[in-house]
Design a protein around this motif. Structure first.
Motif, PDB file in Angstrom:
ATOM      1  N   ILE A  17       1.248  -1.628   0.047  1.00 45.39           N
ATOM      2  CA  ILE A  17       0.606   0.012  -0.024  1.00 45.39           C
ATOM      3  C   ILE A  17       0.927   0.948   0.265  1.00 45.39           C
ATOM      4  CG2 ILE A  17      -1.574   1.376   1.166  1.00 45.39           C
ATOM      5  CD1 ILE A  17      -2.619  -1.326   2.017  1.00 45.39           C
ATOM      6  N   ASP A  19       0.265   5.731  -0.881  1.00 46.17           N
ATOM      7  CA  ASP A  19      -0.184   7.194  -1.168  1.00 46.17           C
ATOM      8  C   ASP A  19      -0.340   7.847  -2.115  1.00 46.17           C
ATOM      9  OD1 ASP A  19      -1.376   6.852   1.213  1.00 46.17           O
ATOM     10  OD2 ASP A  19      -0.167   8.125   2.474  1.00 46.17           O
ATOM     11  N   PHE A  55     -10.360  -3.405  -0.522  1.00 48.70           N
ATOM     12  CA  PHE A  55      -8.681  -2.958   0.308  1.00 48.70           C
ATOM     13  C   PHE A  55      -8.436  -4.314   1.082  1.00 48.70           C
ATOM     14  CE2 PHE A  55     -10.074   1.748   0.185  1.00 48.70           C
ATOM     15  CZ  PHE A  55      -8.929   1.816  -1.299  1.00 48.70           C
ATOM     16  N   VAL A  58      -6.099  -4.028   4.182  1.00 49.78           N
ATOM     17  CA  VAL A  58      -6.412  -2.834   5.643  1.00 49.78           C
ATOM     18  C   VAL A  58      -7.306  -4.076   6.335  1.00 49.78           C
ATOM     19  CG1 VAL A  58      -7.640  -0.864   6.643  1.00 49.78           C
ATOM     20  CG2 VAL A  58      -7.024  -1.038   4.209  1.00 49.78           C
ATOM     21  N   ARG A  85     -10.948  10.353   1.300  1.00 42.45           N
ATOM     22  CA  ARG A  85     -11.428   9.001   0.306  1.00 42.45           C
ATOM     23  C   ARG A  85     -10.462   7.737   0.917  1.00 42.45           C
ATOM     24  NH1 ARG A  85     -13.823   9.384  -4.648  1.00 42.45           N
ATOM     25  NH2 ARG A  85     -12.663   7.588  -5.512  1.00 42.45           N
ATOM     26  N   LYS A  87      -7.953   4.554   2.493  1.00 43.03           N
ATOM     27  CA  LYS A  87      -8.028   3.320   2.481  1.00 43.03           C
ATOM     28  C   LYS A  87      -9.221   2.370   3.767  1.00 43.03           C
ATOM     29  CE  LYS A  87      -3.648   2.250   3.222  1.00 43.03           C
ATOM     30  NZ  LYS A  87      -3.302   4.105   3.438  1.00 43.03           N
ATOM     31  N   ASN A  88      -8.837   3.518   4.994  1.00 45.19           N
ATOM     32  CA  ASN A  88      -9.258   2.559   6.281  1.00 45.19           C
ATOM     33  C   ASN A  88     -10.887   3.199   6.108  1.00 45.19           C
ATOM     34  OD1 ASN A  88      -6.286   2.976   5.850  1.00 45.19           O
ATOM     35  ND2 ASN A  88      -6.204   3.983   8.006  1.00 45.19           N
ATOM     36  N   ARG A  89     -11.497   2.534   5.261  1.00 43.88           N
ATOM     37  CA  ARG A  89     -13.007   2.988   5.026  1.00 43.88           C
ATOM     38  C   ARG A  89     -13.796   1.529   6.094  1.00 43.88           C
ATOM     39  NH1 ARG A  89     -12.846   6.461   2.330  1.00 43.88           N
ATOM     40  NH2 ARG A  89     -15.303   6.961   1.847  1.00 43.88           N
ATOM     41  N   ARG A  92     -14.294  -1.102   3.780  1.00 48.51           N
ATOM     42  CA  ARG A  92     -13.081  -1.545   2.876  1.00 48.51           C
ATOM     43  C   ARG A  92     -13.197  -0.998   1.350  1.00 48.51           C
ATOM     44  NH1 ARG A  92     -13.014  -5.285   7.072  1.00 48.51           N
ATOM     45  NH2 ARG A  92     -11.163  -4.864   8.393  1.00 48.51           N
ATOM     46  N   GLY A  94     -13.243   0.962  -2.251  1.00 51.30           N
ATOM     47  CA  GLY A  94     -12.322   1.457  -3.098  1.00 51.30           C
ATOM     48  C   GLY A  94     -13.610   1.882  -4.406  1.00 51.30           C
ATOM     49  N   ALA A 115      -5.038   0.141  -6.810  1.00 53.97           N
ATOM     50  CA  ALA A 115      -4.890  -0.958  -5.613  1.00 53.97           C
ATOM     51  C   ALA A 115      -3.708  -1.969  -6.217  1.00 53.97           C
ATOM     52  CB  ALA A 115      -6.562  -1.725  -6.378  1.00 53.97           C
ATOM     53  N   THR A 119      -5.555  -6.915  -5.661  1.00 50.49           N
ATOM     54  CA  THR A 119      -6.637  -6.876  -4.362  1.00 50.49           C
ATOM     55  C   THR A 119      -7.884  -7.274  -5.191  1.00 50.49           C
ATOM     56  OG1 THR A 119      -6.274  -4.622  -4.355  1.00 50.49           O
ATOM     57  CG2 THR A 119      -8.153  -4.703  -4.415  1.00 50.49           C
TER      58      THR A 119
END
Length: 152
Positions: A17, A19, A55, A58, A85, A87-89, A92, A94, A115, A119
């Motif tokens: 991962i 950024d 994701f 995560v 936005r 990735k730690n949603r 998960r 995207g 990604a 993924t």
């Protein structure tokens, strides 16, 4: 509770991962064997696709439920996970609009998918300009800073 089965997986050179610097990444999205290549027939008529993905790397302890500084940068305001936005949603998920470079039977070669290798891809949709915003897109200044190197 819902169960969603991936329709494809991402193949590219990114295994960790990161950024930034996603703009030139070329990925292959290969449909699962149980899906016919007929399911993407005609997709090559579109220049861009929206890819929904999971994701998968995560971990539960990294999920964000509270407001936080994006990328832990204290110069940017605290905002909730749904106002960024990251990735730690909680679910998960995207979503990225990519350029379709080529279709080969059951494979889509795309550019700019943020990604990593393996993924799971949840869905693929063609981008139609009628679904894009009709009005000017507004966003805070911190998000411009955050995105400066994202695609470069």
């Amino acid at each position: 509770m819902y169960t969603i089965k991936p329709i494809a997986f991402v193949e590219n050179q990114r295994t960790e991962i990161q950024d930034d610097n996603w703009g030139e990444i070329i990925s292959i999205i290969r449909l699962n064997e149980d899906l016919s290549e007929e399911s993407i027939k005609g997709i090559e008529e579109f220049s861009h696709l929206e890819i929904l993905f999971y994701f998968h790397k995560v971990s539960d302890d990294k999920i964000q439920y509270e407001a936080r500084h994006p990328r832990n940068n204290k110069e940017w305001p605290e905002v909730g996970i749904f106002a960024q936005r990251g990735k730690n949603r909680p679910n998960r998920l995207g979503s990225t609009i990519v350029e379709l470079v080529e279709r080969k039977q059951n494979e889509l070669i795309v550019k700019g998918l943020d990604a990593i290798q393996e993924t799971p891809v949840i869905d693929i949709k063609p981008v139609m300009k009628e679904f894009l915003p009709k009005s000017e897109v507004k966003q805070p200044k911190w998000s411009n800073s955050l995105m400066e190197r994202y695609w470069n």
